[in-house]
Design an enzyme around this catalytic site. Structure first.
Site, short mmCIF file in Angstrom:
data_model
loop_
_atom_site.label_atom_id
_atom_site.label_comp_id
_atom_site.label_asym_id
_atom_site.label_seq_id
_atom_site.Cartn_x
_atom_site.Cartn_y
_atom_site.Cartn_z
N LYS A 18 0.83 -1.22 0.00
CA LYS A 18 0.00 0.00 0.00
C LYS A 18 0.86 1.27 0.00
CE LYS A 18 -2.00 -0.93 3.97
NZ LYS A 18 -1.47 -2.20 4.47
N ARG A 93 -9.18 0.52 9.24
CA ARG A 93 -8.72 -0.83 9.54
C ARG A 93 -9.77 -1.61 10.30
NH1 ARG A 93 -2.87 0.37 9.27
NH2 ARG A 93 -1.72 -1.57 9.40
N ARG A 128 11.91 -6.03 4.98
CA ARG A 128 11.53 -4.64 4.69
C ARG A 128 12.36 -3.68 5.53
NH1 ARG A 128 5.39 -2.45 5.28
NH2 ARG A 128 5.68 -2.74 7.52
N ARG A 161 11.69 -1.58 11.00
CA ARG A 161 10.72 -1.18 12.02
C ARG A 161 10.66 -2.23 13.12
NH1 ARG A 161 5.46 0.25 8.60
NH2 ARG A 161 4.62 -1.09 10.24
N ARG A 172 0.08 -9.16 13.76
CA ARG A 172 -0.56 -8.16 12.89
C ARG A 172 -1.39 -8.83 11.80
NH1 ARG A 172 4.64 -5.39 11.18
NH2 ARG A 172 3.41 -4.22 9.67
P1 ADP Z 1 1.49 -1.95 8.02
O1 ADP Z 1 0.64 -1.55 6.86
O2 ADP Z 1 2.81 -2.47 7.64
O3 ADP Z 1 0.78 -2.82 9.01
P2 ADP Z 1 1.28 0.72 9.21
O4 ADP Z 1 2.46 1.58 9.13
O5 ADP Z 1 0.10 1.07 8.37
O6 ADP Z 1 1.83 -0.72 8.92
O7 ADP Z 1 0.77 0.63 10.73
C1 ADP Z 1 1.62 0.29 11.80
C2 ADP Z 1 0.82 0.07 13.06
O8 ADP Z 1 0.13 1.29 13.42
C3 ADP Z 1 -0.31 -0.97 12.95
O9 ADP Z 1 0.16 -2.27 13.18
C4 ADP Z 1 -1.26 -0.48 14.08
O10 ADP Z 1 -0.78 -0.86 15.35
C5 ADP Z 1 -1.15 1.03 14.00
N1 ADP Z 1 -2.20 1.60 13.10
C6 ADP Z 1 -1.99 2.22 11.91
N2 ADP Z 1 -3.16 2.60 11.36
C7 ADP Z 1 -4.14 2.20 12.22
C8 ADP Z 1 -5.56 2.27 12.21
N3 ADP Z 1 -6.22 2.82 11.18
N4 ADP Z 1 -6.24 1.74 13.25
C9 ADP Z 1 -5.59 1.19 14.28
N5 ADP Z 1 -4.26 1.08 14.37
C10 ADP Z 1 -3.53 1.57 13.34
#
Ligand code: ADP
Length: 214
Positions: A18, A93, A128, A161, A172
């Protein structure tokens, strides 16, 4: 071609690409790329109250609670650069997040879902690396930076990360299946919704397919 979309939502499991595609379409559409993960990591860096609460959740692979996310996202979407539209990456999400956003949108969003098998996701995430300044993701083998450990876009240092450890990745993915996957049905019943099968495609091929939906 339809008229260019104003609100684009990128859906897909962690590591499905994404963020990489958002950075590409941002340049094409001149719309801001809103990554909730990047905003939260910035809050953590700045040690704000939100950052402290978010860190506990993120480190364990849990989601940050909906009210905190919605408050943060609505604030960001109310900034002037979002007036003409935006690209959402990492939000919504959960179903409550999607419902709240639906009442906020002034035009119907275009949803693109990136589909990738779990084995490939695991392989991608474990290799990554991301820019610690702008969040741009790289892959050590498939899309390395031009200079080792340095971001092509902003010259920031690249890091792995902390939530890309094997144990947290599995958590996750479990949470993705339980809480985020139901959004595929939610959106396919309401808005323009397309899925891209990302296995066996490089980022240029995925980009070409993605822009064919505009
Ligand atoms: P990835 O797409 O690799 O999972 P992100 O950078 O989008 O990683 O998100 C990292 C973390 O931030 C998620 O695992 C979650 O804990 C938190 N997070 C991000 N966006 C949301 C959301 N919309 N709702 C809840 N938690 C979120």
């Amino acid at each position: 071609m339809n008229s260019l979309p104003h609100v684009i939502i990128l859906l897909g499991a962690p590591g499905s690409g994404k963020g990489t595609q958002a950075a590409l379409i941002q340049e094409r559409l001149h719309l801001p790329h809103i990554s909730t993960g990047d905003i939260l990591r910035n809050q953590i860096k700045q040690k704000t109250d939100l950052g402290k609460q978010a860190k506990e959740c993120i480190d364990q692979g849990h989601l940050v609670p909906d009210p905190l996310i919605l408050d943060m996202v609505f604030k960001r979407l109310s900034e002037p650069d979002c007036a003409k539209g935006y690209i959402l990456d990492g939000v919504p999400r959960t179903i409550p997040q999607a419902e709240a956003l639906d009442t906020f949108f002034t035009s119907s969003p275009l949803i693109i879902n990136f589909s990738l098998p779990k084995e490939l996701i695991l392989e991608r995430l474990s290799l990554r690396i991301s820019c610690s300044q702008c969040g741009q993701p790289y892959h050590r083998l498939y899309s390395p930076p031009k200079q080792p450990e340095v971001c092509d876009r902003c010259q920031g240092p690249l890091i792995q990360r902390p939530d890309d450890s094997q144990e947290v990745i599995l958590k996750r993915l479990e949470i993705y299946s339980l809480q985020t996957e139901p959004l595929l049905k939610f959106y396919s019943e309401r808005h323009r919704f397309y899925t891209i099968d990302c296995s066996q495609k490089n980022k240029e091929q995925i980009y070409t397919e993605l822009v064919s939906f505009f």
